[in-house]
Each structure stands twice: as structure tokens, then as C-alpha cells.
Design an enzyme around this catalytic site. Sequence first.
Site, PDB file in Angstrom:
ATOM      1  N   GLY A  50       0.823  -1.203   0.000  1.00  0.00           N
ATOM      2  CA  GLY A  50       0.000   0.000   0.000  1.00  0.00           C
ATOM      3  C   GLY A  50       0.858   1.254   0.000  1.00  0.00           C
ATOM      4  N   CYS A  51       2.166   1.075   0.005  1.00  0.00           N
ATOM      5  CA  CYS A  51       3.104   2.203  -0.057  1.00  0.00           C
ATOM      6  C   CYS A  51       3.712   2.225  -1.462  1.00  0.00           C
ATOM      7  CB  CYS A  51       4.234   2.027   0.955  1.00  0.00           C
ATOM      8  SG  CYS A  51       3.684   1.920   2.655  1.00  0.00           S
TER       9      CYS A  51
END
Length: 136
Positions: A50-51
Site C-alpha cells: 500500500g506504499c
Amino acid sequence: MNLSPEAGQALEAFEQARGWEQRARLLMQWGDRLEPLGDSDKTEANRVHGCESLVWLVAVQDDGHWRFKAGSDARMLRGLLALLLVRVQGMDSAQLGRLDVPDWFAQLGLERQLSPSRSNGLHAVLQRMADLASGD
């Protein structure tokens, strides 16, 4: 709000910073303080998804309190991670679940610098901390 000595120190330093340039310099200095992760920590199991950047999070629970280590390939994100870690070190699972991260970064005067992707990345790190804390 109970702050650890390190979190209090961070808050004081950022409150005294004038303007974005000084805050950016401080942010990078805090990032440089992060304990480097060893290759054994940089595993897929420790990777935070998610980064946009590569981020790893290692958590150890000691007597009900959490200790975290984190690392990233992005310098600004390392600084944000360092500031997140000083705020959460030693918390128990319940405290971790109640932490208002946007409020913490607002107190540091960094909320405007949290681009949507950085904000999403930090949220993903916090979500991973919460998942670990709740035993997921």
C-alpha cells in the site's frame, strides 16, 4: 496526551522549526536516526503493502508493549516513519488502536506535507501495526 521523552523531543524540535525548509531538514535528520534494518528484516513478510516506496515493518511485543523497527528506500518516508515510531514505541495494543496519527502529524506541522501517496503509505504502516497488535 502522554508522550514518550523522544516524542516530546520531536514535537519540541518541530514546533521551533520555521517554515517547510527547516521541517524538511529535521524530517531527514529524524529519518537518519532510524536503526537500519538488516537484510533478514527486509523480507516479504515484513513488507508493508500500500506504499509507493518499499517499506518494511518489524514488530516485537515485550510484556504487552510494542517495539517497532521500520525502514524505507525513500528518505522523506524514513523521516515520517521515524516520527511515527517515536510516537508508538512502548504502547500496548489498545493505545495503538486509539492513536490519532493525522493529529500527531498536524501537531508536528507536517500535515500539509503528507501527499496523498505518503498519507496512504503511513496509513498502511499504521494498519499493519494495528493488525499485528490485534493478532491478525
